[in-house]
Design an enzyme around this catalytic site. Structure first.
Site, PDB file in Angstrom:
ATOM      1  N   ILE A   1       0.801  -1.221   0.000  1.00 22.11           N
ATOM      2  CA  ILE A   1       0.000   0.000   0.000  1.00 22.11           C
ATOM      3  C   ILE A   1       0.832   1.269   0.000  1.00 22.11           C
ATOM      4  CG2 ILE A   1      -2.085  -0.999   1.051  1.00 22.11           C
ATOM      5  CD1 ILE A   1      -1.058   0.405   3.701  1.00 22.11           C
TER       6      ILE A   1
ATOM      7  N   ALA B   1      11.046   5.427   2.761  1.00 18.62           N
ATOM      8  CA  ALA B   1      12.438   5.491   2.353  1.00 18.62           C
ATOM      9  C   ALA B   1      13.177   4.211   2.713  1.00 18.62           C
ATOM     10  CB  ALA B   1      13.122   6.690   2.991  1.00 18.62           C
ATOM     11  N   GLU B   2      12.691   3.522   3.746  1.00 16.50           N
ATOM     12  CA  GLU B   2      13.400   2.313   4.149  1.00 16.50           C
ATOM     13  C   GLU B   2      12.617   1.060   3.861  1.00 16.50           C
ATOM     14  OE1 GLU B   2      14.737   2.195   8.252  1.00 16.50           O
ATOM     15  OE2 GLU B   2      13.345   3.853   8.512  1.00 16.50           O
TER      16      GLU B   2
ATOM     17  N   ASP C   1       8.894  -1.155   2.560  1.00 15.48           N
ATOM     18  CA  ASP C   1       7.648  -1.285   1.827  1.00 15.48           C
ATOM     19  C   ASP C   1       6.579  -1.621   2.852  1.00 15.48           C
ATOM     20  OD1 ASP C   1       8.855  -0.850  -0.625  1.00 15.48           O
ATOM     21  OD2 ASP C   1       9.382  -2.962  -0.859  1.00 15.48           O
ATOM     22  N   ILE C   2       5.408  -1.002   2.664  1.00 14.90           N
ATOM     23  CA  ILE C   2       4.320  -1.226   3.615  1.00 14.90           C
ATOM     24  C   ILE C   2       3.235  -2.071   2.943  1.00 14.90           C
ATOM     25  CG2 ILE C   2       2.619  -0.109   5.118  1.00 14.90           C
ATOM     26  CD1 ILE C   2       5.441   0.679   5.883  1.00 14.90           C
TER      27      ILE C   2
ATOM     28  N   LYS D   1       5.509  -3.918   7.848  1.00 12.27           N
ATOM     29  CA  LYS D   1       6.563  -3.009   7.413  1.00 12.27           C
ATOM     30  C   LYS D   1       7.791  -3.849   7.129  1.00 12.27           C
ATOM     31  CE  LYS D   1       9.122   1.074   8.829  1.00 12.27           C
ATOM     32  NZ  LYS D   1       9.086   2.282   9.654  1.00 12.27           N
TER      33      LYS D   1
ATOM     34  N   ASP E   1      12.509  11.168  13.519  1.00 11.60           N
ATOM     35  CA  ASP E   1      11.883  11.688  12.301  1.00 11.60           C
ATOM     36  C   ASP E   1      10.483  12.193  12.647  1.00 11.60           C
ATOM     37  OD1 ASP E   1      11.509  12.386   9.661  1.00 11.60           O
ATOM     38  OD2 ASP E   1      11.189  10.355   8.932  1.00 11.60           O
TER      39      ASP E   1
HETATM   40  N1  LIG Z   1       0.288   1.208  11.543  1.00  8.59           N
HETATM   41  C1  LIG Z   1      -0.029   1.800  10.385  1.00  8.59           C
HETATM   42  N2  LIG Z   1      -1.324   1.933  10.028  1.00  8.59           N
HETATM   43  C2  LIG Z   1      -1.658   2.508   8.862  1.00  8.59           C
HETATM   44  N3  LIG Z   1      -0.773   2.999   7.990  1.00  8.59           N
HETATM   45  C3  LIG Z   1       0.525   2.916   8.274  1.00  8.59           C
HETATM   46  C4  LIG Z   1       0.965   2.308   9.497  1.00  8.59           C
HETATM   47  N4  LIG Z   1       2.321   2.347   9.502  1.00  8.59           N
HETATM   48  C5  LIG Z   1       2.692   2.953   8.361  1.00  8.59           C
HETATM   49  N5  LIG Z   1       1.632   3.295   7.601  1.00  8.59           N
HETATM   50  C6  LIG Z   1       1.654   3.995   6.285  1.00  8.59           C
HETATM   51  O1  LIG Z   1       2.855   3.670   5.572  1.00  8.59           O
HETATM   52  C7  LIG Z   1       3.669   4.822   5.360  1.00  8.59           C
HETATM   53  C8  LIG Z   1       5.147   4.508   5.527  1.00  8.59           C
HETATM   54  O2  LIG Z   1       5.408   3.984   6.827  1.00  8.59           O
HETATM   55  P1  LIG Z   1       6.735   4.313   7.635  1.00  8.59           P
HETATM   56  O3  LIG Z   1       6.866   5.784   7.788  1.00  8.59           O
HETATM   57  O4  LIG Z   1       6.749   3.508   8.869  1.00  8.59           O
HETATM   58  O5  LIG Z   1       7.818   3.736   6.596  1.00  8.59           O
HETATM   59  P2  LIG Z   1       9.323   4.191   6.408  1.00  8.59           P
HETATM   60  O6  LIG Z   1       9.906   3.416   5.300  1.00  8.59           O
HETATM   61  O7  LIG Z   1      10.025   4.170   7.705  1.00  8.59           O
HETATM   62  O8  LIG Z   1       9.110   5.680   5.947  1.00  8.59           O
HETATM   63  P3  LIG Z   1      10.197   6.816   5.885  1.00  8.59           P
HETATM   64  O9  LIG Z   1      11.484   6.184   6.238  1.00  8.59           O
HETATM   65  O10 LIG Z   1      10.106   7.305   4.474  1.00  8.59           O
HETATM   66  O11 LIG Z   1       9.749   7.868   6.866  1.00  8.59           O
HETATM   67  C9  LIG Z   1       3.156   5.845   6.351  1.00  8.59           C
HETATM   68  O12 LIG Z   1       3.351   7.145   5.926  1.00  8.59           O
HETATM   69  C10 LIG Z   1       1.661   5.482   6.457  1.00  8.59           C
HETATM   70  O13 LIG Z   1       0.959   6.064   5.404  1.00  8.59           O
END
Ligand SMILES: Nc1ncnc2c1ncn2[C@@H]1O[C@H](COP(=O)(O)OP(=O)(O)OP(=O)(O)O)[C@@H](O)[C@H]1O
Lengths: 325, 206
Positions: free
Chosen positions: B8, B12-13, B15-16, B29, B118
């Site tokens: 979905i 940056a680190e 895929d969700i 995550k 962050d």
């Molecule tokens: N528990 C959750 N429930 C719903 N949506 C979520 C949840 N965790 C993350 N997301 C969605 O997924 C996106 C990316 O998650 P997250 O920030 O944890 O990833 P990341 O790779 O660490 O991002 P970045 O490093 O770019 O800040 C979030 O901006 C949010 O839209």
């Protein structure tokens, strides 16, 4: 409608000639850095002695007579005060002698704008990496058009960090390329890695790397400090790219000459279907053409400055500059 | 038990993915492997961050801070409860009450010795009821360092711009060591502003 540009923020005295965005000349005279580093007063001396010759050489190359130059730009900052003033002085004298408008140019903006122009980038974010600077930038329209800093180093620039490490390890200048060469045969050892969102710090990494000198192989430390620093830049830039949803990245500034940094960012960009742009090296190193390029843009957009406004500012930040085109 | 995950979002680190675990919606995550950085660095970053993220989520939950519910932790993946809502990233204006909650949440995190790493609009989510959650503890640290806490404040300040006013006011009411943290923040800001381009410059020799 040719415009002359003078760059003198550090060890390069660069003179460029631009006509309607076309580079007619990009001449450089460079102070050779000794093992001791850069001694500001000596560099300024060097610039004042070589400035006139550099301006003549650039004009000759461009085939344009000085009386046909319609505007003159110089680097207002950021940079080393005494060095900046040599270029400013030369520009002021030319402006007065030939009654042509003078344009104080931001050094970082010039790097970004010339790269964008040469690469034909449309709507990019920029990673500007040089000795004292490391910034991730994007254009904003409000309250007026300007580059804002999405992320940047909280302490030292990535170039400086590598220089300081190389000097501590008693390596030969030019340090950036020496470290890159030595790193080729190195193996990775763990190093401190500090990214805060789109910002980052390098002192922890530097201190740790310097402490390893003598107990670890210099190849391994060189490799690891470089890989870690570049990976940090990559991650912060990746976050900025995703946050802004842009599909183009331009890489510019002295450290943009690093083949390794280009390949890392290239890998990162392609994993998001984004395109990485960078200019030929003569524009990544400090140069006069980029100053002339921005000066011409300023002139064409109707900006004018009085000779009293033609000052220098060692800490002139890019986010303070109004982009009038 | 498990539905095939659907991607979905891309951070940056990581895929969700969205999936179902024991009948409830959940978020996976999965930290991405980055082939363009050294393998040793890539692996250690992914594993270390997954561990700290899980630890920080638990610690924050214990401190009463709304965070995603931690369900399962793998080597480089975390399964957590899904929050039904959006982040504040796209919002042009942050209402007063949300500003206040941001400040309170950061204060509470800091009181629990969690620095987020962050703390921006992109990592604050509000659900349908308007309850605000802190997400993405990937860059978090368990620490009492004023410097780390001040950096959180700086990131929030940058992210909110003019909307920072309500947040800092609430932070000062909540954070026990706000005086030290705010002093450190001013120091950092000065450092940045007056950062000079010295190119390893030596003092003049003469
Ligand atoms: N528990 C959750 N429930 C719903 N949506 C979520 C949840 N965790 C993350 N997301 C969605 O997924 C996106 C990316 O998650 P997250 O920030 O944890 O990833 P990341 O790779 O660490 O991002 P970045 O490093 O770019 O800040 C979030 O901006 C949010 O839209």
């Amino acid at each position: 409608m040719a415009v002359l540009g003078i760059e003198s923020s550090a060890h390069t005295f660069g003179v460029g000639v631009i006509e309607n965005g076309k580079v007619l000349a990009n001449f450089k005279s460079m102070y050779k850095i000794s093992d001791k580093g850069l001694v500001p007063s000596k560099v300024a001396d060097f610039h004042s002695r070589n400035g006139k010759r550099a301006i003549e050489a650039a004009l000759k190359k461009s085939g344009i007579d000085i009386s046909d130059i319609k505007g003159i730009g110089y680097t207002k900052g950021p940079g080393i005060g005494s060095c900046l003033r040599t270029g400013q002085l030369a520009a002021k004298s030319i402006s007065l002698a030939y009654s042509i408008p003078i344009f104080p140019v931001n050094h970082a903006l010039a790097h970004v704008e010339i790269t964008k122009h040469i690469c034909g980038a449309k709507n990019p974010i920029a990673l500007y990496v040089s000795g004292g600077n490391s910034q991730i930038l994007a254009l904003a329209e409000n309250p007026y058009k300007h580059y804002y800093v999405l992320g940047e180093t909280f302490d030292i620039g990535v170039g400086n960090m590598i220089d300081v490490f190389a000097r501590a390890a008693k390596l030969k200048p030019a340090w950036g390329s020496t470290v890159a060469r030595i790193a080729e045969s190195g193996k990775y050892i763990q190093m401190p890695y500090t990214v805060k969102g789109m910002d980052f710090t390098f002192t922890g990494l530097l201190t740790h790397a310097v402490k390893q000198i003598g107990s670890r192989k210099i190849e391994d430390i060189s490799f690891s400090i470089q890989e870690t620093a570049f990976a940090m830049l990559c991650e912060a830039t990746e976050r900025a790219l995703l946050l802004t949803r842009k599909k183009e990245l331009i890489l510019c500034g002295g450290v943009a000459q690093s083949v390794r940094l280009r390949s890392m960012l290239g890998g990162m960009c392609s994993s998001h279907n984004a395109k990485l742009h960078f200019a030929p090296d003569e524009f990544n190193a400090d140069n006069g053409a980029m100053i002339a390029f921005v000066a011409e843009k300023m002139m064409q957009s109707g900006m004018r400055f009085s000779i009293e406004d033609a000052d220098t500012d060692q800490h002139y930040r890019i986010d303070k500059v109004r982009v009038g085109w | 038990m498990v539905k095939t995950p659907k991607k979905i979002s891309e951070g940056a680190e990581a895929d969700i993915y969205e999936s179902k675990l024991f009948g409830t919606r959940c978020i996976i995550k999965q930290r991405r492997c980055k082939s363009y950085i050294p393998k040793e660095l890539d692996e250690s970053l992914r594993e270390r961050r997954t561990r700290t993220e899980a630890r920080a989520i638990i610690r924050a939950a214990h401190a009463g801070i709304p965070v995603p519910r931690l369900l399962m932790v793998g080597v480089d993946s975390i399964w957590m409860g899904a929050i039904k809502g959006d982040t504040f990233q796209g919002k042009k204006e942050i209402p007063q009450n949300a500003q206040r909650v941001f400040g309170e949440l950061l204060g509470k995190l800091h009181n629990a010795d969690i620095s987020h790493g962050d703390f921006t609009k992109a990592n604050l989510m509000s659900d349908k009821t308007g309850k605000i959650f802190v997400i993405d503890f990937g860059l978090a640290n368990i620490t009492d360092s004023y410097e780390e806490k001040a950096l959180d404040l700086l990131l929030l300040k940058r992210s909110l711009g003019k909307d920072f006013g309500g947040a800092i006011k609430a932070y000062k009411k909540t954070a026990v060591s706000y005086i030290e943290v705010c002093a450190r923040l001013s120091e950092i800001e000065l450092r940045g502003r007056y950062q000079e381009r010295t190119m390893a410059a030596e003092k003049d020799e003469e």
